[in-house]
Design an enzyme around this catalytic site. Structure first.
Site, PDB file in Angstrom:
ATOM      1  N   ASP A 216       0.624  -1.023   0.352  1.00  0.00           N
ATOM      2  CA  ASP A 216       0.315   0.277  -0.214  1.00  0.00           C
ATOM      3  C   ASP A 216       1.319   1.119  -0.163  1.00  0.00           C
ATOM      4  O   ASP A 216       0.057   2.080  -0.879  1.00  0.00           O
ATOM      5  CB  ASP A 216      -0.814   0.085   0.988  1.00  0.00           C
ATOM      6  CG  ASP A 216      -1.576  -1.506   1.417  1.00  0.00           C
ATOM      7  OD1 ASP A 216      -3.220  -1.005   1.507  1.00  0.00           O
ATOM      8  OD2 ASP A 216      -1.347  -2.208   1.390  1.00  0.00           O
TER       9      ASP A 216
ATOM     10  N   THR B  70      -7.025  -4.808   0.636  1.00  0.00           N
ATOM     11  CA  THR B  70      -5.640  -5.124   1.292  1.00  0.00           C
ATOM     12  C   THR B  70      -5.634  -6.168   1.878  1.00  0.00           C
ATOM     13  O   THR B  70      -4.861  -7.259   1.682  1.00  0.00           O
ATOM     14  CB  THR B  70      -5.425  -4.044   1.938  1.00  0.00           C
ATOM     15  OG1 THR B  70      -5.333  -3.025   1.040  1.00  0.00           O
ATOM     16  CG2 THR B  70      -4.034  -4.537   2.397  1.00  0.00           C
TER      17      THR B  70
END
Ligand SMILES: Nc1ncnc2c1ncn2[C@@H]1O[C@H](COP(=O)(O)OS(=O)(=O)O)[C@@H](OP(=O)(O)O)[C@H]1O
Ligand SMILES: [Mg+2]
Ligand SMILES: [Mg+2]
Ligand SMILES: [Mg+2]
Length: 382
Positions: A53, A150
């Site tokens: 990320d 995620t």
């Protein structure tokens, strides 16, 4: 006509997302190794954030700033540097710095500039923090979800890199990198585990997913394109290998596949099950992490995407901007549950969203679902 506008922006966005997808694939493979525990943290809301990320956000931020100039670029993105700048995150930051530099070194292969020398941790933290724009109704804003889904990424399942450009409140470019979504038709439907069982695929054979894809579009073009991910040391020759995608033409609810988030915490599965029943959908829901759900509608692999978050949760623009434009330009319809267009003009949230989001391949299915929301709503506990 907006057809020939945003050519440079789209060109850079597709290349940057392509690089980001390869970065993610590499990190996801690394998750199998013993360094796994060093590669993610929990945020204040308990959601996970990983090396991927932060690294993707830094990489794309650096590329956009280099190309368009730091002072001209407004980026609205999900991550900040709060956790990453803590002294106890020093190892994590080191991994991010290495990951970003390795990725940016490859930039020339993608027709982009790489840094004259390796970026240091300060520059990388700066690149991440620069994405702190609040968006709004006027001017151009890039909208980035560096890793959407995620949870799916950590499970070795579906996730996406999403980049969009908003100009004066309208999404004008949408680019969605789907590193684990092969080009092959129907792959998603055929390879999804039963939704009632553990909803995750294990990354036992990461190589099988290397043929991911990138979907991209431009507002008003009436076209959405799919580019295969490139591997090895080959130079990206783009857009020569891209092909047009189109939504499904299915109108009969009995034949339609609907997708929704995997986690009960992110949508109300019971409500959508009731809604599906009332509309006459017969197939089991396809539960998939991330904006790959929008990609599935745009590619014609599924017909409907519904998400009904719990009351009080405010949807963020980076979770939808790229996907919504892709579905629309591929021929589909996306609105809130009241049938109104999503409003990307109010900053980071989709303010005023009526209950949930409904994306369909066509107007007929969409009308049926909207009609049924009204009928089903009163009998639900939402
Ligand atoms: N409580 C709640 N309700 C609704 N939505 C939430 C909630 N919490 C988080 N999010 C956002 O959901 C994004 C992931 O959506 P998914 O469709 O991938 O969900 S799921 O993993 O399939 O359940 C996820 O995006 P990422 O953080 O980029 O993964 C979040 O922005
Ligand atoms: Mg997201
Ligand atoms: Mg994210
Ligand atoms: Mg997140």
């Amino acid at each position: 006509m907006e057809d020939d506008k945003y050519t440079t922006e789209l060109n850079v966005a597709v290349r940057a997302v392509h690089m980001a997808c390869l970065l993610c694939q590499k990190v996801q493979k690394g998750l199998l190794s013993s360094t796994f525990v060093d590669q993610f943290k929990s945020k204040d809301d308990s959601s996970p954030v990983t090396v991927a990320d932060w690294s993707v956000q830094a990489t794309i931020s650096w590329i956009l700033s280099e190309t368009f100039g730091c002072d001209n670029v407004s980026i609205v993105a999900e991550e900040d540097v709060q956790t990453l700048s803590k002294p106890e995150s020093a190892n994590l930051l080191e991994v991010v710095v290495k990951t970003v530099n390795e990725c940016l070194n490859e930039a020339p292969r993608f027709g982009l500039k790489c840094p004259a020398q390796a970026l240091g941790s300060t520059q990388i933290l700066e690149a991440i923090s620069r994405c702190n724009s609040a968006g709004g109704p006027f001017g151009k804003h890039w909208v980035l979800d560096p890793v959407d889904g995620t949870v799916g990424f950590l499970r070795g399942s579906q996730y996406a890199v999403a980049l969009a450009l908003i100009n004066n409140s309208k999404v004008v470019i949408g680019v969605l990198g789907c590193p684990n979504y092969p080009i092959k038709n129907d792959w998603l439907v055929k390879n999804q585990p039963p939704c009632q069982a553990t909803p995750e695929l294990s990354l036992t054979n990461p190589g099988m997913w290397e043929e991911g894809c990138i979907l991209y579009t431009r507002r008003g073009s009436g076209e959405a394109w799919m580019q295969p991910l490139l591997h090895g040391n080959k130079k990206l020759i783009w857009p020569n290998s891209a092909k047009l995608v189109r939504v499904s033409s299915i109108e009969d609810p009995e034949l339609a596949t609907f997708c929704e988030p995997v986690e009960q915490a992110n949508t109300n599965h019971a409500f959508t099950a009731g809604l599906a029943h009332n509309v006459g959908l017969r197939k089991k829901p396809l539960r998939v992490h991330s904006m790959v759900k929008y990609a599935a509608i745009a590619r014609g692999d599924a017909e409907i995407f519904m998400k009904f978050a719990r009351a009080g949760y405010k949807e963020k623009i980076w979770d939808h901007a790229a996907g919504v434009l892709l579905v629309q330009e591929a021929g589909g319809v996306v609105t809130d549950a009241g049938g109104r267009a999503l409003d990307f003009s109010k900053g980071i949230y989709l303010e005023g969203l009526d209950r949930g989001i409904i994306a369909c391949c066509g107007a007929k299915l969409h009308e049926k679902i909207i009609g049924s929301v009204y009928a089903s709503w009163d009998s639900s506990n939402l």
